[in-house]
Design an enzyme around this catalytic site. Sequence first.
Site, PDB file in Angstrom:
ATOM      1  N   LYS A   1      -2.762 -12.168  12.280  1.00  0.00           N
ATOM      2  CA  LYS A   1      -2.928 -13.545  11.804  1.00  0.00           C
ATOM      3  C   LYS A   1      -2.406 -14.572  12.804  1.00  0.00           C
ATOM      4  CE  LYS A   1      -2.789 -12.078   6.969  1.00  0.00           C
ATOM      5  NZ  LYS A   1      -1.978 -11.982   5.740  1.00  0.00           N
TER       6      LYS A   1
ATOM      7  N   GLU B   1       0.839  -1.200   0.000  1.00  0.00           N
ATOM      8  CA  GLU B   1       0.000   0.000   0.000  1.00  0.00           C
ATOM      9  C   GLU B   1       0.874   1.249   0.000  1.00  0.00           C
ATOM     10  OE1 GLU B   1      -3.213  -0.107  -0.227  1.00  0.00           O
ATOM     11  OE2 GLU B   1      -3.526  -2.249   0.105  1.00  0.00           O
TER      12      GLU B   1
END
Length: 465
Positions: free
Chosen positions: A239, A224
């Site tokens: 995660k 990004e």
Amino acid sequence: CPSRSTERQQQREIQRSTFSLLTAIITMTTRIGMIGAGTVGGGVYEIIMNRLKSTSATITKICVRDANKPRDFQIDSSITQVVTDVSSILNDDSIDLVVEVAGGTAFAKDAVFTALKAGKSVVTANKALIAEYLDEIVALVDQVNNAAGSRGKEEKKVVKFGYEASVCGGIPIIHTLQSAYKGDIINEVQGICNGTTNYMLGKMEDGADYDEVLKEAQDLGFAEADPTADVAGHDVRAKIAILAKLAFGITVPIDTIPCMGITDISVVDFAYAKSMGCTIKLVGTAVRQSEFGEHDGALSVYVSPKLVPLNHLLASATGCGNAVAVDSSNLGTASFTGPGAGRYATANSVVADAMRVVNGTCPSSPFPMLSNSIDVDNDFVSAFYIRISFQDGLGIIRSVGDLAETQGVSIHSILQQPITDRMAADTVVTTEACKYSQVKALCELIEKEEYALSAPVFFPMISDY
């Protein structure tokens, strides 16, 4: 005429039977409302509506911010309605399943929680949402299903919560941990769970510097414009919190998980790693601490670059690939590799969850493993790699050894590349197994020394493979 009367009666019976059959088919079809129509959402729609063409599930509504925005996939307007108000999905009693692929946490939380409270099953790819509100999600699913069970068989409607796509994209690691380890005891889970940083580290291993490879990753759409979530390790932190809950039944708040990203890694580290027969990977780890190999100690969860031996299975993950290694009592070390992101890889996991909801095989509890008997201690134990940047002079190695002794850190080896610039050189110290806090304190002391040019770079090593 009796024959005509009988014929008309038979026709009416056929019509009634046909109507009953059609009603049954319609009733059996799971109607899906999807929130989000970006890269993953487009893949989900194409797989369900075009590839599967299943009578058991159909996407009847898609909620987007701008209904007039051009999409890179075709929406069948005769079947699927595009809406901009999420309540038109959440308040639609005909919708059984909500697929959330919009991302973020605030809007997504409201949508997911409202859907569950309305008795709708949910499938999501949103790891940040799950990691941040993990216990609340589990409690809400239980609350809704317990309330449904108390209403009697006729009104009972069990909700399911699927989240396969939230970790490692196309690798079915969530379903595996939910179902394949019920008779086993997991000792450790290690995962390369972020394709962007794995791609960047691979390029740096080939000789590119950090700033150069970051720009390349951004140009390719892997990173990004603000890459912090990836390069600082925050994405992996969410995660590994999810995997830790699955593997050990313990909720570890994400703000308590030590998290070291890749921003301090340089080509110099890869040169030293190569000399040691290793590479460097950003790894999320959840492990039961073990003094003598019994793995019955506290649970440690952390994110950090790791020095990984080239013959270790985690070293095989290249490019944007992901890999997870699970060590357990029955299986030893099992590995799972595959694409960690991408339209169809991630969409495939979303669709797999949706189909499990449809056919009734989605677990009733999203996190079937529950434990209150394991302590959490994120001051993890490992052998460590420490790179010290220094201005050359006498007594530097002796100074480092003395400081290490004050912190109870035992030095395993000292590595030194030939010095070409005495004003800016590097040396590497590897340690025996010690606590993260001990090495962190040692590096803070070294940074204060006159010869130190910057804070030492340190991270754990996989040394017992």
